[in-house]
Design an enzyme around this catalytic site. Structure first.
Site, PDB file in Angstrom:
ATOM      1  N   GLY A 163      30.304  57.120  41.831  1.00  0.00           N
ATOM      2  CA  GLY A 163      29.209  58.031  42.129  1.00  0.00           C
ATOM      3  C   GLY A 163      29.689  59.380  42.657  1.00  0.00           C
TER       4      GLY A 163
ATOM      5  N   GLY B  63      32.595  53.002  43.403  1.00  0.00           N
ATOM      6  CA  GLY B  63      33.216  54.299  43.628  1.00  0.00           C
ATOM      7  C   GLY B  63      33.016  55.395  42.611  1.00  0.00           C
TER       8      GLY B  63
ATOM      9  N   CYS C 283      29.988  59.340  46.449  1.00  0.00           N
ATOM     10  CA  CYS C 283      30.654  58.150  46.987  1.00  0.00           C
ATOM     11  C   CYS C 283      32.124  58.466  47.221  1.00  0.00           C
ATOM     12  CB  CYS C 283      30.511  56.985  46.014  1.00  0.00           C
ATOM     13  SG  CYS C 283      31.342  55.475  46.575  1.00  0.00           S
TER      14      CYS C 283
END
Length: 367
Positions: A184, A182, A187
């Site tokens: 990113g 998570g 993301c």
């Protein structure tokens, strides 16, 4: 139900403490490192920066530029076997080998068949096994399978965020574990599922666990500036995987688009007529691989049993990627002189962190 109430930190929550150093110049530091692995019998000399195996950054074009600076790339999963083989053949002729490249794979039967075809060519020996949830038993089984079938391969697999799972993956055949769920920039897993962990704390725990059983980690996601790459290496990451930092360039994937803006300035059209000046700017699309856009583009549509865990953004066009790569390497060299680390491998030994409430003065913007 259980709550871990110890503090979890991200890259923006810490800064490195400078130390007295005998290094007089950035040119004295050594940013390449010789890597030796738990299972793969080969050694590798590189600077541990890896282009993420996203469709927009794990491209052939980025891979060529990365290799020029001894940086690595994980080619995305959506190239066909024929496309990969042709590129690997041409690339080996240009650079002498494909040691700085990973071929990416999922865990399906179709992924395995394509991987077998590519590996049979003997053109490449590095594999990146990429699944969103590294806690699935399918990943462990797949690692065991490809370690048995390709005993000489360098295998990187993920993603996880805890030390116990790092150990499991390494003990079952992985050389490098990809860590991060998570963090990113495109993301949305944390937003949609509530699952994840701050990346700095993830790197510290996972590096300690992996090194304890002879493995390594690749910190995947969360780096927004070159300083974050430095912090990740100092926290114990052996490799750092980059997505957003490498997006939006000439060599990046993603569609180009042009937008028009009013500049606020007035220009004279003739003696009696004036108009607001219009300026055009170019942008490139960058998208998460679990986004609905990616599912439509690469998998024939979003399955009804799943939801989009990524987003699509348009990044101002950045031009050739070389400037960005040199800025990242320059940041690493400068960091090493500040903390007194002559070799890349020495960065964690030389690192002391301050916990902070703010790391940047943004009065004039975030650039």
């Amino acid at each position: 139900m259980r709550i871990y109430d110890d503090i979890q930190l991200d890259y923006c929550d810490v800064l490195l403490r400078p130390k007295r150093s005998t290094l007089a110049s950035r040119s004295e530091v050594i940013v390449e490192r010789e890597y030796t692995f738990k299972w793969c019998p080969r050694s590798l000399t590189a600077t541990g920066i890896v282009a993420a195996n996203m469709a927009t950054t794990g491209t052939f074009e980025i891979a060529k530029e990365m290799q020029k600076l001894r940086l690595m790339s994980a080619l995305h999963k959506h190239y066909t076997a024929q496309e990969l083989l042709q590129f690997l053949k041409d690339n080996a002729q240009a650079f002498g080998n494909n040691d700085l490249l990973f071929v990416s794979s999922g865990v399906s039967d179709a992924d395995y068949e394509k991987l077998k075809q590519v590996m049979a060519s003997k053109l490449i020996n590095n594999i990146c096994v990429d699944v969103a949830n590294g806690y699935s038993p399918y990943l462990i089984n797949y690692i065991r399978k490809i370690r048995k079938d390709f005993p000489q391969a360098l295998i990187m697999a993920g993603n996880v965020v805890t030390g116990d799972m790092c150990e499991d993956l390494i003990l079952n055949g992985a050389d490098i574990v990809k860590v991060g769920i998570g963090p990113g920039s495109v993301c949305t897993t944390r937003k949609l599922t509530g699952v994840g962990r701050p990346q700095f704390s993830t790197v510290i725990e996972c590096a300690d666990a992996a090194h304890g059983v002879g493995g390594m980690i690749c910190a995947d996601g969360g780096c927004t500036v070159p300083g974050d790459v430095c912090k990740s290496l100092c926290a114990g990451a052996d490799f750092v995987m980059l997505g957003g930092l490498l997006a939006g360039h000439t060599e990046s994937g993603g569609e180009m688009c042009t937008k028009s803006f009013q500049t606020g300035e007035v220009e004279m059209i003739d003696d009696k007529t004036c108009a607001m000046r219009i300026e055009e700017k170019q942008y490139k699309k960058f998208y998460g691989m679990s986004s609905e856009y990616a599912q439509d583009k690469h998998y024939g549509g979003m399955k009804k049993y799943r939801a989009s865990e990524g987003k699509v953004v348009e990044i101002p066009f950045r031009g050739p990627i070389e400037h960005t790569l040199l800025a990242i390497l320059g940041g690493i060299r400068s960091c090493m002189t500040y903390i007194g680390a002559k070799r890349l491998k020495d960065m964690p030994k030389c690192a002391t962190f301050y916990r902070v409430n703010r790391q940047l003065n943004t009065i004039f913007g975030n650039d």
